[in-house]
Design an enzyme around this catalytic site. Sequence first.
Site, PDB file in Angstrom:
ATOM      1  N   LYS A 133     112.415   5.160  42.279  1.00  0.00           N
ATOM      2  CA  LYS A 133     112.130   5.925  43.495  1.00  0.00           C
ATOM      3  C   LYS A 133     110.844   6.706  43.269  1.00  0.00           C
ATOM      4  O   LYS A 133     110.270   6.703  42.187  1.00  0.00           O
ATOM      5  CB  LYS A 133     113.260   6.913  43.819  1.00  0.00           C
ATOM      6  N   SER A 141     114.334  -0.164  49.157  1.00  0.00           N
ATOM      7  CA  SER A 141     114.245   1.295  49.259  1.00  0.00           C
ATOM      8  C   SER A 141     112.826   1.817  49.029  1.00  0.00           C
ATOM      9  O   SER A 141     112.503   2.923  49.449  1.00  0.00           O
ATOM     10  CB  SER A 141     115.202   1.963  48.269  1.00  0.00           C
TER      11      SER A 141
END
Length: 553
Positions: free
Chosen positions: A258, A162
Amino acid sequence: MNYFLTYTVYVLILSVLMGVSTWKLFKKLGYNPLFAFIPFYNYFIILKETKHPKWWAILSYLPIVGPIMMSVFHLYLMKKFGKTLFKDQFLTVILPFIYMATVNYSKDVELEDENENELFLTDEEKNTKKKDSFLGSVTFAVVFATIIHVFVTQPFGIPTGSMERTLLVGDFLFVNKWSYGYRLPMRPLAIPFLQGTIFDAGEKGNPKDDPKSYVEAVKLPYERILQFNKPQKHDVVVFNYPQDSVHTAIDRKDPYVKRCVAVAGDTFEMRAGRLFVNGKPETILGDQEIQHAYTVNTGTQLDIPGMYNTYGFLPVREMQNEKGGFTYMFQGLTDKTAKDIKALPNVISMEENIYPKDSATISYKLNADKTAYTKSVDTTQSIFPINKPWNQDWYGPLKIPKKGDVVTLNQETLPEYQWIISKYEHNRLENKNGKIFINGKETNQYTIKQDYYMMVGDNRDASLDARFFGFVPEENIVGKPMFTWMSVQGAFADNSSSYQAPFKIRWERMFKATNTGEANKTSYWWIAAMILILFFGWEYFVKLFRKKKEDDL
């Protein structure tokens, strides 16, 4: 303050248990029995009498570390009274206050004589002493590592793509827990080094039934100290997954990493797969490489192994098409990699995968009586909030809640704020007959109690992020990655690709900084060298000190 008040209550309870179960033993040691009830000082006396470093007493009530040290100190005390058999040690660790109480109230328990001079020790006694010394060294090493893990920095692995190519699959990071203020442990009784569960039962078992690595009943409220900074736009942040349904303990929820793309008060939006904050396109940093999914049609097969050697991480699905050629579904390509692949001679067509506007991955519609939502599309992923016709490429605009904001509550806005009200800020939320109740009172507004953030992966089309699970509360923030201490290609299986990357160590990434925003990242090899020097230097001086002590005898 609630944290420290609750913590004090736990300390007092443990101190009372310690006093009740050992006061007679303290009296036999020559001390006032009341000293057994005094926090920290009771363990100070044990360490003094058993000739161990007295400063260890400060570790006795620390979260996670404390239970380990208490067990060690209890063993020291029991040994002082001749309880050295395996069953004695086992019961002291498993049932400390119960077993010590049986010893404490026993009529025949007496202090054991000790031979101070090693010249008069038998071979068996010398071997026992060496064994105890070795176990003590191992215990102290575990405790020291636990202190670093709990209070300073925590290792963290990257199992998915990701954040490619900013962070690679197989990167192992150290996370600085003080980057945004230190979040005090909320489950103080836990097994060191384990996050949420002791082991995973696998696909057949219910994850909620997996044995927890912590005691759920013993808990402390959220508290953060020395918070001089908050997450800023562009920071790569480690946080606990907000909607983890397995663990109710915030600090035991699954860790995610993230990029913070929008902070409290900002407005977040995706337009055709491109990110906008407050109406402006995002700023791309030097060490940030945005990626997108592409479909490629070719006349002949592509050399995927060769591409892995050239580009590294390149998850792709390969299939033959009806025209006799091949179709490749690339999970994430940078603009440069996409340009290089498009230029290959056997590529017929190449198109970026973008969801059509106003087509939600899952769509929910409000009933005519406006009391409930009906699911109109059944897929495996849901966009946040559930009542918006958004998808991962066309999303928003969505304003990020800020502490002190007063938000309007109705059937249209409730899906946006229901997790905040009920789960993150711990209120009783009810939606009955079109009316909204918070803690039993009907209302049409709510005041936000903490800041929230939007966390999105750099690999935009292969990231389970805030577009799906919503806002990340400030209390879920762990810290900021410092540097990559190990990087291994092929360390994790990639189910998103037909081709698995070969195993290799990426030496060029090791001990390199992560959050710099610079293409040429700072190297931290000097930290590794310093750790080795300190470790071997410490061992050398300890051996030298022991030899001098033996010579003096």
